[in-house]
Design an enzyme around this catalytic site. Structure first.
Site, PDB file in Angstrom:
ATOM      1  N   SER A 103     -13.866 -14.190  56.208  1.00 45.05           N
ATOM      2  CA  SER A 103     -15.166 -14.795  55.951  1.00 45.05           C
ATOM      3  C   SER A 103     -16.196 -14.181  56.886  1.00 45.05           C
ATOM      4  O   SER A 103     -15.861 -13.733  57.981  1.00 45.05           O
ATOM      5  CB  SER A 103     -15.067 -16.302  56.206  1.00 45.05           C
ATOM      6  OG  SER A 103     -16.326 -16.900  56.249  1.00 45.05           O
ATOM      7  N   TYR A 127     -13.909 -23.614  62.177  1.00 46.84           N
ATOM      8  CA  TYR A 127     -13.713 -22.676  61.072  1.00 46.84           C
ATOM      9  C   TYR A 127     -14.028 -21.252  61.515  1.00 46.84           C
ATOM     10  O   TYR A 127     -13.242 -20.326  61.294  1.00 46.84           O
ATOM     11  CB  TYR A 127     -14.598 -23.070  59.886  1.00 46.84           C
ATOM     12  CG  TYR A 127     -14.523 -22.115  58.723  1.00 46.84           C
ATOM     13  CD1 TYR A 127     -13.418 -22.127  57.871  1.00 46.84           C
ATOM     14  CD2 TYR A 127     -15.526 -21.180  58.486  1.00 46.84           C
ATOM     15  CE1 TYR A 127     -13.332 -21.240  56.806  1.00 46.84           C
ATOM     16  CE2 TYR A 127     -15.450 -20.302  57.420  1.00 46.84           C
ATOM     17  CZ  TYR A 127     -14.354 -20.335  56.588  1.00 46.84           C
ATOM     18  OH  TYR A 127     -14.262 -19.457  55.535  1.00 46.84           O
TER      19      TYR A 127
END
Length: 96
Positions: A72, A86
């Protein structure tokens, strides 16, 4: 480990591993449950690393195989306070 065990016992040779699993919970870490934090770390970091290690060892032994690490943008830059855990797990995956 269970995924690797099942595929190995079934005689399935994995030549290409696409490591693309991930989960995110948004919010300040202090407002998350311990369970949510643990789930993110386990899936986004620990499972990511274990699958790479287990199947990568097989691929090395077989002298054949590829691993595609999908991550990501959160792993490339500083995460916001609402995505700190995250972002940290994705930065870990990028380091592999």
């Amino acid at each position: 480990e269970k995924i690797h065990e099942v595929t190995s016992k079934a005689g399935i040779t994995v030549d290409i591993l696409v490591n693309n699993a991930g989960i995110a919970f948004e919010g300040l870490t202090v407002d998350m449950t311990s369970s949510d934090v643990e789930r993110m770390v386990m899936l986004n970091a620990v499972t990511y690393a274990k699958l790479s290690q287990l199947y990568g060892s097989d691929m090395k032994r077989n002298r054949r195989g590829r691993i595609l690490m999908v991550s990501s943008m959160a792993g490339l830059c500083n995460a916001s306070p609402n995505t700190a855990v995250y972002g940290a797990t994705k930065a870990f995956g990028k380091s592999l």
